[in-house]
Write a protein that holds these residues in place. Structure first.
Motif, PDB file in Angstrom:
ATOM      1  N   GLY A 314       0.801  -1.167  -0.177  1.00 30.50           N
ATOM      2  CA  GLY A 314      -0.016   0.082   0.154  1.00 30.50           C
ATOM      3  C   GLY A 314       0.812   1.283   0.021  1.00 30.50           C
ATOM      4  N   THR A 315       2.037   1.102  -0.463  1.00 32.46           N
ATOM      5  CA  THR A 315       2.748   2.357  -0.587  1.00 32.46           C
ATOM      6  C   THR A 315       3.471   2.654  -2.015  1.00 32.46           C
ATOM      7  N   GLY A 316       3.781   4.070  -2.303  1.00 33.32           N
ATOM      8  CA  GLY A 316       4.520   4.289  -3.511  1.00 33.32           C
ATOM      9  C   GLY A 316       5.454   5.229  -3.251  1.00 33.32           C
ATOM     10  N   PHE A 317       6.622   5.355  -4.200  1.00 35.43           N
ATOM     11  CA  PHE A 317       7.628   6.447  -3.951  1.00 35.43           C
ATOM     12  C   PHE A 317       7.571   7.381  -5.130  1.00 35.43           C
ATOM     13  N   GLN A 354      14.609  13.475  -4.471  1.00 31.66           N
ATOM     14  CA  GLN A 354      13.354  14.324  -4.947  1.00 31.66           C
ATOM     15  C   GLN A 354      12.242  13.102  -4.670  1.00 31.66           C
ATOM     16  N   TYR A 355      12.396  12.248  -4.118  1.00 23.82           N
ATOM     17  CA  TYR A 355      11.029  11.039  -3.941  1.00 23.82           C
ATOM     18  C   TYR A 355      10.397  11.092  -2.504  1.00 23.82           C
ATOM     19  N   PHE A 356       9.100  10.996  -2.604  1.00 22.77           N
ATOM     20  CA  PHE A 356       8.626  11.027  -1.192  1.00 22.77           C
ATOM     21  C   PHE A 356       7.725  10.022  -1.138  1.00 22.77           C
ATOM     22  N   ARG A 357       7.387   9.192  -0.085  1.00 24.30           N
ATOM     23  CA  ARG A 357       6.360   8.194   0.079  1.00 24.30           C
ATOM     24  C   ARG A 357       4.893   8.475   0.279  1.00 24.30           C
ATOM     25  N   ILE A 358       4.065   8.036  -0.411  1.00 24.66           N
ATOM     26  CA  ILE A 358       2.727   8.109  -0.138  1.00 24.66           C
ATOM     27  C   ILE A 358       2.375   6.697   0.416  1.00 24.66           C
ATOM     28  N   GLY A 359       0.991   6.641   1.068  1.00 27.19           N
ATOM     29  CA  GLY A 359       0.421   5.280   1.316  1.00 27.19           C
ATOM     30  C   GLY A 359      -1.155   5.252   0.718  1.00 27.19           C
ATOM     31  N   PHE A 360      -1.749   4.274   0.368  1.00 26.95           N
ATOM     32  CA  PHE A 360      -2.951   4.175  -0.379  1.00 26.95           C
ATOM     33  C   PHE A 360      -3.853   3.185   0.058  1.00 26.95           C
ATOM     34  N   SER A 361      -3.641   2.413   1.233  1.00 30.36           N
ATOM     35  CA  SER A 361      -4.006   1.433   1.852  1.00 30.36           C
ATOM     36  C   SER A 361      -5.405   1.247   2.667  1.00 30.36           C
ATOM     37  N   ARG A 362      -5.721   2.721   2.919  1.00 28.02           N
ATOM     38  CA  ARG A 362      -6.900   2.998   3.758  1.00 28.02           C
ATOM     39  C   ARG A 362      -7.821   3.815   3.114  1.00 28.02           C
ATOM     40  N   ALA A 363      -9.230   3.623   3.756  1.00 28.50           N
ATOM     41  CA  ALA A 363     -10.429   4.304   3.360  1.00 28.50           C
ATOM     42  C   ALA A 363     -10.104   5.864   3.268  1.00 28.50           C
TER      43      ALA A 363
END
Length: 389
Positions: A314-317, A354-363
């Protein structure tokens, strides 16, 4: 190295943002509620497990994990993994650190595949190891370069630590690469420590390959209830290894440093494991829906953002292509109560600055994305002027 010599970078940031509105960094699945877990268990007809939950004592759980829990965990793996190949720890973090403490010593050399979860590296350092990093690159879709690993091997190399599926990029190691790494490790008598906490969250289940622990006696795999099941509150993590002499060492380490964990957590863990189809299915639907939103947004805004679409977890860089640094971007987002993980959290080399992490596993992610969009839209004119200037 002293235990407290290096602070955990993410914990310092999270301590300052405990009540932040938008957790756009979050990596674990949607937190599972106890009432929902009990309802799933009831629908499965598992009345004995519900009764066991209400009737259990508050004494110690068995050292290394009670047999019934270890038998349940073993079902996640192939036929060559049984309850005797599993050591339960109070969370994955404990298992990760104690593996390094139990199996490494001062003067050993460890190879860490980065960027990665900080504790993968800190555990080896705490054990007294010399460290070499092998960096993954977006130019290779975050895939491991076996030649680079081989070039990093020294006469005293004892340990290769990696995270697959990969945090922060969401990359997934191919089966062929796993076999190549195992061949290399076995050739040099090196242990592979594979942090597999995001396993079972593959976007396409057909891409899932066996655990490293299933494929080699020289491999150790780590997992936890927090990521696929959203049940980190059970306090249950585990380590899997075919080599029972390694299991005995880990059992001893667990007894010395972390003997006490909850029988209630064990029973909740068994409920979650038996309800995997329902729980993980729900969590994968959230991930799939959120990933589509992110893909659409980054496609439209590709002048500012670039990423390799995640294949698991559930993460992306994400690469920021604007006129400020990714660390500065994260600071500005924080002012708007939007938390992403900047490159400083991962101690990134210059080529990933120049990279940052996001998360997308939650409602809650769509609301975080909406807030992110609004911020970006307000900054675009300013960034355009900076570029022109």
């Amino acid at each position: 190295m002293h235990l407290l010599e290096n602070s955990i970078r993410s914990e310092e940031l999270l301590a300052k943002t405990i009540n932040i509105k938008h957790r756009f960094y979050a990596s674990s699945s949607e937190p599972l509620k106890l009432k929902d877990l009990l309802a799933i268990t009831e629908r499965n007809g598992d009345h004995q497990l519900i009764q066991a939950y209400h009737d259990h004592t508050l004494g110690y759980a068995d050292n290394g994990g009670s047999l019934d829990l270890r038998q349940e965990i073993a079902l996640l793996y192939g036929a060559n993994i049984s309850a005797d190949n599993i050591i339960v720890f109070p969370g994955a973090q404990t298992g990760m650190t104690l593996c390094a403490q139990a199996l490494l010593k001062s003067g050993d050399h460890a190879i860490i595949i980065t960027p990665s979860y900080q504790s993968l590296e800190e555990g080896a350092k705490l054990a007294g190891c010399e460290i070499s990093r092998v960096n993954l690159s977006p130019d290779d879709d975050w895939q491991l370069n076996i030649d680079a690993v081989e070039a990093a091997i020294k006469s005293n190399t004892q340990y290769i630590a990696l995270n697959d599926p990969h945090n922060p990029s969401g990359a997934l190691m191919s089966y062929e690469t796993k076999l190549a790494l195992i061949k290399l490790a076995e050739k040099h008598d090196i242990l592979i420590f594979s942090d597999e906490v995001y396993r079972l969250l593959e976007i396409d289940p057909k891409d899932r390959s066996p655990s490293m622990a299933e494929l080699s006696t020289k491999a150790i795999a780590l997992s936890t209830l927090s990521k696929p099941w959203g049940a980190g509150g059970t306090g249950i993590g585990w380590v899997v290894c075919q080599d029972k002499s390694i299991c005995r060492k880990l059992l001893k380490a667990q007894h010395i440093y972390a003997v006490c964990f909850s029988r209630a957590g064990e029973i909740q863990a068994m409920m979650a494991l038996r309800g995997s189809d329902t729980i993980i299915g729900k969590n994968m639907q959230i991930i799939d829906d959120n990933l589509k939103l992110l893909e659409d947004y980054f496609d439209v805004n590709n002048d500012l953002f670039q990423w390799v679409t995640p294949r698991a977890g559930g993460t992306g860089f994400v690469k920021f292509k604007g006129p400020v640094t990714a660390n500065e971007l994260a600071e500005k987002l924080l002012e708007q109560e939007i938390l992403v993980f900047p490159p400083s959290i991962f101690d990134c080399d210059e080529n990933l600055s120049q990279y940052f992490r996001i998360g997308f596993s939650r409602a809650t992610m769509p609301a975080a994305l909406d807030a992110f969009k609004l911020f970006i839209d307000t900054q675009r004119p300013l960034w355009k002027k900076q570029r022109v200037g």
